[in-house]
Design a protein around this motif. Sequence first.
Motif, PDB file in Angstrom:
ATOM      1  N   GLY A  23       0.864  -1.170   0.000  1.00 21.35           N
ATOM      2  CA  GLY A  23       0.000   0.000   0.000  1.00 21.35           C
ATOM      3  C   GLY A  23       0.900   1.219   0.000  1.00 21.35           C
ATOM      4  N   HIS A  24       0.989   1.908  -1.138  1.00 23.52           N
ATOM      5  CA  HIS A  24       1.899   3.041  -1.250  1.00 23.52           C
ATOM      6  C   HIS A  24       1.429   3.931  -2.396  1.00 23.52           C
ATOM      7  CE1 HIS A  24       5.604   5.283  -1.946  1.00 23.52           C
ATOM      8  NE2 HIS A  24       5.941   4.945  -0.714  1.00 23.52           N
ATOM      9  N   PRO A  25       1.572   5.274  -2.247  1.00 27.77           N
ATOM     10  CA  PRO A  25       1.115   6.174  -3.319  1.00 27.77           C
ATOM     11  C   PRO A  25       1.817   5.943  -4.654  1.00 27.77           C
ATOM     12  CG  PRO A  25       1.959   7.417  -1.427  1.00 27.77           C
ATOM     13  CD  PRO A  25       2.047   5.980  -1.070  1.00 27.77           C
ATOM     14  N   CYS A  26       3.016   5.316  -4.633  1.00 24.62           N
ATOM     15  CA  CYS A  26       3.743   5.067  -5.886  1.00 24.62           C
ATOM     16  C   CYS A  26       3.253   3.802  -6.591  1.00 24.62           C
ATOM     17  CB  CYS A  26       5.235   4.879  -5.623  1.00 24.62           C
ATOM     18  SG  CYS A  26       6.091   6.407  -5.281  1.00 24.62           S
ATOM     19  N   ILE A  27       2.440   3.005  -5.907  1.00 24.44           N
ATOM     20  CA  ILE A  27       2.062   1.694  -6.453  1.00 24.44           C
ATOM     21  C   ILE A  27       0.549   1.618  -6.596  1.00 24.44           C
ATOM     22  CG2 ILE A  27       2.129  -0.805  -6.027  1.00 24.44           C
ATOM     23  CD1 ILE A  27       4.681  -0.221  -4.343  1.00 24.44           C
ATOM     24  N   ALA A  28       0.089   1.263  -7.803  1.00 26.35           N
ATOM     25  CA  ALA A  28      -1.352   1.162  -8.050  1.00 26.35           C
ATOM     26  C   ALA A  28      -1.926   0.014  -7.232  1.00 26.35           C
ATOM     27  CB  ALA A  28      -1.602   0.923  -9.538  1.00 26.35           C
ATOM     28  N   ALA A  29      -2.970   0.296  -6.442  1.00 26.00           N
ATOM     29  CA  ALA A  29      -3.610  -0.745  -5.637  1.00 26.00           C
ATOM     30  C   ALA A  29      -4.266  -1.765  -6.551  1.00 26.00           C
ATOM     31  CB  ALA A  29      -4.656  -0.114  -4.721  1.00 26.00           C
ATOM     32  N   LEU A  30      -4.111  -3.038  -6.194  1.00 24.05           N
ATOM     33  CA  LEU A  30      -4.722  -4.116  -6.979  1.00 24.05           C
ATOM     34  C   LEU A  30      -6.095  -4.429  -6.406  1.00 24.05           C
ATOM     35  CD1 LEU A  30      -4.354  -6.341  -9.165  1.00 24.05           C
ATOM     36  CD2 LEU A  30      -3.487  -7.789  -7.327  1.00 24.05           C
ATOM     37  N   TYR A  31      -7.133  -4.438  -7.250  1.00 18.54           N
ATOM     38  CA  TYR A  31      -8.496  -4.721  -6.783  1.00 18.54           C
ATOM     39  C   TYR A  31      -8.865  -6.193  -6.965  1.00 18.54           C
ATOM     40  CZ  TYR A  31      -9.058   0.382  -7.010  1.00 18.54           C
ATOM     41  OH  TYR A  31      -8.908   1.728  -6.850  1.00 18.54           O
ATOM     42  N   GLU A  32      -8.426  -6.776  -8.090  1.00 22.56           N
ATOM     43  CA  GLU A  32      -8.914  -8.111  -8.434  1.00 22.56           C
ATOM     44  C   GLU A  32      -8.050  -8.706  -9.541  1.00 22.56           C
ATOM     45  OE1 GLU A  32     -13.158 -10.032  -9.919  1.00 22.56           O
ATOM     46  OE2 GLU A  32     -12.917  -7.871  -9.833  1.00 22.56           O
ATOM     47  N   THR A  33      -7.983 -10.042  -9.585  1.00 24.44           N
ATOM     48  CA  THR A  33      -7.338 -10.685 -10.738  1.00 24.44           C
ATOM     49  C   THR A  33      -8.344 -11.635 -11.379  1.00 24.44           C
ATOM     50  OG1 THR A  33      -6.500 -12.638  -9.590  1.00 24.44           O
ATOM     51  CG2 THR A  33      -5.120 -10.676  -9.531  1.00 24.44           C
TER      52      THR A  33
END
Length: 119
Positions: A70-80
């Motif tokens: 969880g970081h502003p530089c990394i896009a949060a993953l919602y689902e695969t």
Amino acid sequence: MRAGARASAVGNYVLTGRALGKGHFARVEEATHSLLHHKVAIKVIDLTCIREEYARRNLHREPQLMARLGHPCIAALYETMMASRRRPAAAHTLRLHMRLLQTNPLLINNSFRCNFVIT
Ligand SMILES: Nc1ncnc2c1ncn2[C@@H]1O[C@H](COP(=O)(O)OP(=O)(O)OP(=O)(O)O)[C@@H](O)[C@H]1O
């Protein structure tokens, strides 16, 4: 959406027709949730392009890592989602639904540094 382009759906998400980028094995497209109306980025990894056994075996490493961060530089993953047009048993794409970044994620602001190491 581009003139003449057809809207296509991935689960609850409708592709807007806007391409966000392209990597070695994947293309990234913008989509909108049909009920919630928020926009996401969907990374579509073409599994048929991945020949190396090592890469195939470790296919889920990227999403597993993304889900832990969880970081502003990394896009949060919602689902695969594994998908195949014809035979669900023989998936040919892996789709990662993630937070849509408004700016190019590869452009790092000089005043902002990421102070962590992924191991
Ligand atoms: N969450 C996102 N929001 C907006 N644009 C994105 C997002 N994720 C990726 N992109 C865009 O899509 C491009 C390709 O993304 P991808 O993750 O496939 O590339 P890569 O990491 O550069 O390539 P590879 O993983 O194949 O080495 C990025 O350079 C970026 O421009």
